[in-house]
Design an enzyme around this catalytic site. Structure first.
Site, short mmCIF file in Angstrom:
data_model
loop_
_atom_site.label_atom_id
_atom_site.label_comp_id
_atom_site.label_asym_id
_atom_site.label_seq_id
_atom_site.Cartn_x
_atom_site.Cartn_y
_atom_site.Cartn_z
N ASP A 1 7.40 7.75 -6.33
CA ASP A 1 6.21 8.42 -5.82
C ASP A 1 6.39 8.93 -4.40
OD1 ASP A 1 6.32 6.08 -4.39
OD2 ASP A 1 4.74 5.10 -5.55
N GLU B 1 9.66 5.41 -13.73
CA GLU B 1 8.58 4.60 -13.14
C GLU B 1 7.27 5.41 -13.12
OE1 GLU B 1 7.83 3.11 -8.92
OE2 GLU B 1 9.05 1.48 -9.70
N GLU C 1 1.35 8.03 -1.52
CA GLU C 1 2.04 7.84 -2.80
C GLU C 1 1.13 7.95 -4.02
OE1 GLU C 1 2.38 5.92 -0.14
OE2 GLU C 1 4.50 5.96 0.41
N HIS D 1 6.42 -1.29 5.86
CA HIS D 1 6.69 0.09 6.27
C HIS D 1 5.61 1.09 5.89
CE1 HIS D 1 7.45 1.73 2.25
NE2 HIS D 1 7.96 0.56 1.96
N ARG E 1 2.73 3.75 5.41
CA ARG E 1 2.04 4.63 6.37
C ARG E 1 0.58 4.21 6.60
NH1 ARG E 1 4.51 10.05 7.53
NH2 ARG E 1 6.59 9.85 6.67
N HIS F 1 12.41 -1.75 9.02
CA HIS F 1 12.50 -0.37 8.53
C HIS F 1 12.69 0.54 9.74
CE1 HIS F 1 11.29 3.39 6.66
NE2 HIS F 1 11.36 2.79 5.47
#
Ligand code: UD1
Ligand code: UDP
Length: 373
Positions: free
Chosen positions: A99, A121, A135, A207, A209, A240
């Site tokens: 995604d 997926e 996502e 990580h 957003r 990350h």
């Protein structure tokens, strides 16, 4: 006998490479697939680490990543570059996993060029457009544009059916991350990070957003407080490289003797770290799938998940990016053995390690109109 088909496998970020590796390796073993590998390199170092581990060399590398890239810039650069690739490569089918912006843009450019797109997926949903961001929107757009939907679980299949996707185009395969995990765990690697073996290890990754800013500061403050209050634990946190994460984590967490901050681990090292961990704290998607298979309790630093199966099985617990809940849930697992045992059971709702084989059989059927022998 199926004539040769040009299959373009696209990878952009670390988790895509981990989850596409078994598919790429299995496709290369077929007599009918002429496999081409396109790295958008939406991630640079993180992608290269995984590809090197699995011995996969991209045929084309767009080297698209820029430091602290915005979604709009990334999307724009991908659109133009992918259009040229489709014109030159003329694939019979394109595959991508997950995604990310790479995946959503690949599906869109395939649609513009009328090239069949297979989504690995497929069907994960929270139902909330803003979580995870961006996502959830990427998945819905990708699903709408895909010809074949490789759904990891029955729940994912039902999500797609509810959106009107035709049942014939959905194949429940299991998640290819379990294929990768099983392949990797066979060859254990040492972890040379100076960890104290007498202390219980809590492995952390973050990580997302939507957690940037104050939610991420709250996560870091909770980790620091847990380390201060519990002298018998240590944290390992591979950072990350996104500067929104690294800068804040260094500011709040550095300088504590039982908080080890390190560079991202390669996948083999990270699997060893998961195996050694007592608890995982994470906002990652893939780790919610892997850690339950290794019988490790996972506290998810998010309020919602598109992976409800492990939550329903009681081995993953959503604590949000919330200071109090992170501390309470972690200390419960540290101090109450019964609670710990209930979550450390070794449950694998996400696959049996044979997802890639099922994907390849479904592709053969797509091209021949007949089930693969
Ligand atoms: C991306 C995906 C996210 C996925 C995650 C996996 C999007 C919008 N986000 O998030 O869905 O869960 O990857 O990790 O597709 N960087 C480096 N080197 C690297 C990788 C990243 O320096 O190897 C830094 C760069 O400054 C880059 C920034 O991280 O600009 C952000 O990378 P990006 O791919 O845009 O977003 P992620 O947060 O990594
Ligand atoms: N991982 C890794 N090294 C690390 C941290 C994570 O190899 O230092 C692996 C982890 O096992 C999982 C994947 O990276 O398979 C998760 O990637 P990430 O958290 O970047 O993305 P998400 O799964 O959230 O999309």
């Amino acid at each position: 006998m199926l004539s040769k088909k040009r299959i373009l496998c696209v990878v952009g970020t670390r988790p895509e490479a981990i989850k596409m590796a078994p598919v790429i390796l299995a496709l290369k073993d077929t007599s009918w697939a002429q496999v081409r590998i396109l790295a958008t390199a939406q991630h640079r170092e993180l992608l290269d680490q995984v590809l090197a581990l699995f011995g996969i060399k991209p045929d084309i590398d767009l080297n698209i990543m820029q430091s602290n890239q915005s979604l709009a810039e990334l999307t724009g650069r991908l659109a133009i570059a992918l259009q040229d690739i489709m014109v030159n490569e003329k694939p019979d089918m394109v595959l991508a996993q997950g995604d990310t912006t790479t995946v959503m843009m690949t599906a869109l450019i395939c649609f513009y060029r009328q090239v069949p797109f297979g989504h690995v997926e497929a069907g994960l949903r929270t139902g909330n457009r803003l979580f995870p961001f961006p996502e959830e929107a990427n998945r819905v757009i990708t699903g709408y544009l895909s010809h074949l939907h490789f759904a990891p679980t029955e729940t994912a299949r039902v999500n797609l059916l509810k959106e009107g996707v035709s049942d014939d185009s959905i194949i429940v395969t299991g998640n290819t991350v379990i294929d990768s995990l099983f392949l990797t765990i066979r060859k254990p690697v040492p972890l040379d990070l100076g960890l104290d073996k007498t202390k219980r290890l809590i492995l952390v990754t973050a990580h997302r957003r939507e957690n940037f800013g104050s939610p991420f500061r709250e996560i870091c403050r909770a980790i620091r407080e847990l380390a201060e209050r519990n002298p018998d634990i240590q944290f390992l946190y591979p950072l990350h490289p996104n500067p929104n994460i690294t800068d804040v984590a260094q500011e709040i967490l550095s300088g504590h003797s039982r908080i080890v901050l390190c560079e991202p681990l390669n996948y083999a090292e990270f699997v060893s770290a998961m195996n050694q961990a007592y608890i995982l704290l994470t906002d990652s998607g893939g780790i919610q799938e892997e850690a339950p298979a290794l019988a490790k309790p996972v506290l998810v630093l998010r309020d919602e998940t598109e992976r409800p199966e492990a939550v329903e099985a009681g081995v993953v617990n959503l604590v949000g990016p919330n200071y109090e809940r992170i501390i309470t849930a972690t200390e419960r697992l540290l101090n109450d053995e019964k609670s710990y045992r209930e979550m450390a059971r070794g449950v694998t709702p996400y696959g049996d390690g044979h997802a890639a084989e099922r994907i390849i059989k479904a592709m053969q059927k797509f091209f021949t109109g007949r089930p693969a022998a």
